[in-house]
Design a protein around this motif. Structure first.
Motif, mmCIF file in Angstrom:
data_model
loop_
_atom_site.group_PDB
_atom_site.id
_atom_site.type_symbol
_atom_site.label_atom_id
_atom_site.label_comp_id
_atom_site.label_asym_id
_atom_site.label_seq_id
_atom_site.Cartn_x
_atom_site.Cartn_y
_atom_site.Cartn_z
ATOM 1 N N PRO A 1 -9.069 18.223 12.808
ATOM 2 C CA PRO A 1 -7.788 17.541 12.571
ATOM 3 C C PRO A 1 -7.780 16.147 13.197
ATOM 4 O O PRO A 1 -7.625 16.016 14.410
ATOM 5 C CB PRO A 1 -6.762 18.459 13.255
ATOM 6 N N HIS B 1 -6.568 12.333 11.969
ATOM 7 C CA HIS B 1 -6.174 11.202 11.122
ATOM 8 C C HIS B 1 -6.632 9.895 11.774
ATOM 9 O O HIS B 1 -6.332 9.640 12.950
ATOM 10 C CB HIS B 1 -4.664 11.176 10.919
ATOM 11 N N ASN C 1 -7.865 20.285 1.987
ATOM 12 C CA ASN C 1 -7.297 19.183 1.209
ATOM 13 C C ASN C 1 -6.562 19.690 -0.032
ATOM 14 O O ASN C 1 -5.582 19.092 -0.474
ATOM 15 C CB ASN C 1 -8.407 18.209 0.785
ATOM 16 N N SER D 1 -1.517 11.863 5.853
ATOM 17 C CA SER D 1 -2.460 12.503 4.923
ATOM 18 C C SER D 1 -2.302 11.952 3.511
ATOM 19 O O SER D 1 -1.226 12.027 2.901
ATOM 20 C CB SER D 1 -2.234 14.018 4.903
#
Ligand SMILES: NC(=O)C1=CN([C@@H]2O[C@H](COP(=O)(O)OP(=O)(O)OC[C@H]3O[C@@H](n4cnc5c(N)ncnc54)[C@H](OP(=O)(O)O)[C@@H]3O)[C@@H](O)[C@H]2O)C=CC1
Ligand SMILES: O=C(CO)COP(=O)(O)O
Length: 336
Positions: A138, A140, A193, A255
């Motif tokens: 995880p 970003h 995803n 995301s």
């Protein structure tokens, strides 16, 4: 301090290059765009992919692939799944010694149904591969460049190589674990995803938190079902690269997969959505791959199938959700 090369100057390649440069490594970022290399070298920014971020001056970029490969024995591959094959072919023109490859891409190729490490092994000669390590979890890019605490996993059957990658990247805001389960780590990273796209659709339909929680947990159930049948360790899917990344991606405005799903749920067409996002939305091609894998392995994946019908068969999102809800009765816990 080591020399490290990163291939691909999108948001993730740049954020990881930033981590490595901040860790004191001599980091060279390769981009196929000369103007972007100039921007990184002269202005220390990569405005298209990480707006408002000042990169360290010791991070340099090049558009010369040979120079990038000569720079280091550690090559981090950070291009989208759809570019892996092309990049491998370019690499084969220049490589003549073994490199340690670290890949960070989260997809499955819909034409061959291969994971990224399989694609690398298929498209690169064994003479140039020292080992392949997967870095996933995880993470970003937008938060990593702000030094927000992030945890991630380096996976390789050869634990020593996973530990080498752990040492390269680890710092006080970027904590790296190791795992030997490459299959589970790659499948978790790619399949989350698909579910993140579905979670975005649900949010676009304003279905709220119950629906989102259902998508995350039932999404994990179908990811695990397929992943275990394909050889992954069930515990991996409960870890950072499975449940962890699923939570981050299904709940974050960063995301691209969630954002794409959100626009679809609000009624936009897929082409329009992808143009609007302007960065890779891996879940679209991976939905096609996952749908085919579910058939090949005879594993029920109702959420993946519903999204497949929305993306590729013109099914209205609301109708797809209605159909999911009226399926026949089920037990919650599968016997794996
Ligand atoms: N962003 C994130 O936070 C994270 C992303 N990932 C994964 O990392 C991978 C890369 O994603 P990300 O950086 O976000 O993607 P972006 O869309 O932000 O950037 C993709 C980059 O790859 C370049 N590229 C595309 N095709 C080629 C090619 N054939 N040759 C060379 N370069 C190419 C693009 O160049 P151009 O500008 O010319 O299109 C662009 O610089 C994906 O698999 C993603 O799932 C994993 C963890 C976190
Ligand atoms: O994989 C990611 C975070 O862990 C990035 O997800 P998106 O590609 O959906 O932005």
């Amino acid at each position: 301090m080591e020399n490290v090369t990163i291939l691909g100057a999108g948001s993730w390649g740049t954020a990881l290059a930033n981590v490595l440069a901040e860790n004191g490594h001599n980091t060279l970022l390769w981009t196929h765009r000369i103007d972007q290399a100039n921007e990184i070298n002269e202005q220390h920014t990569n405005d298209k992919y990480l707006p408002n971020v000042q990169l360290p001056s010791q991070l340099t970029a090049t558009a010369n692939l040979q120079e990038a490969l000569n720079h280091s024995d550690v090559i981090v591959v950070a291009v989208p799944t759809k570019a892996i094959q092309e990049v491998c072919h370019s690499l084969m023109t220049f490589l003549n010694d073994k490199k340690l490859f670290v890949h960070v891409s989260k997809g499955i190729d819909p034409d061959t149904l291969k994971r990224i490490s399989e694609m690398l092994r298929e498209n690169l000669s064994p003479d140039v591969i020292k080992e392949i390590v997967v870095l996933s979890g995880p993470s970003h890019a937008e938060e990593v460049v702000l030094h927000h605490p992030t945890t991630i996993t380096a996976a390789c059957g050869n634990l020593e190589m996973a530990e080498k990658v752990q040492d390269l990247f680890m710092n006080q805001y970027f904590r790296v674990y190791t795992n030997e389960d490459v299959i589970g780590v790659e499948l978790g990273g790619a399949l989350k995803n698909v579910i993140a796209l579905a979670a975005g659709v649900s949010d676009g339909l304003n279905y709220g938190d119950n629906a989102k929680a259902a998508l995350i947990t039932r999404g994990l159930a179908e990811i695990t079902r397929l992943g275990v049948k394909m050889g992954g360790n069930p515990f991996t899917f409960a870890g950072l690269t499975g449940m962890g990344d699923l939570i981050a991606t299904c709940t974050s405005v960063h995301s691209r997969n969630w954002r794409a799903g959100n626009m679809l749920g609000k009624g936009m067409k897929l082409d329009e959505v992808l143009e609007n996002i302007g960065m890779v939305v891996e879940g679209v091609r991976t939905t096609k791959a996952a749908y085919q894998l579910s058939q090949e392995y005879d594993v029920p994946m109702p959420l993946t199938t519903a999204l497949y019908n929305v993306l590729f068969n013109g099914k209205e999102p609301k109708e797809a959700v209605d159909e999911l809800m009226i399926r026949m009765k089920k037990r919650e816990i599968d016997i794996l």
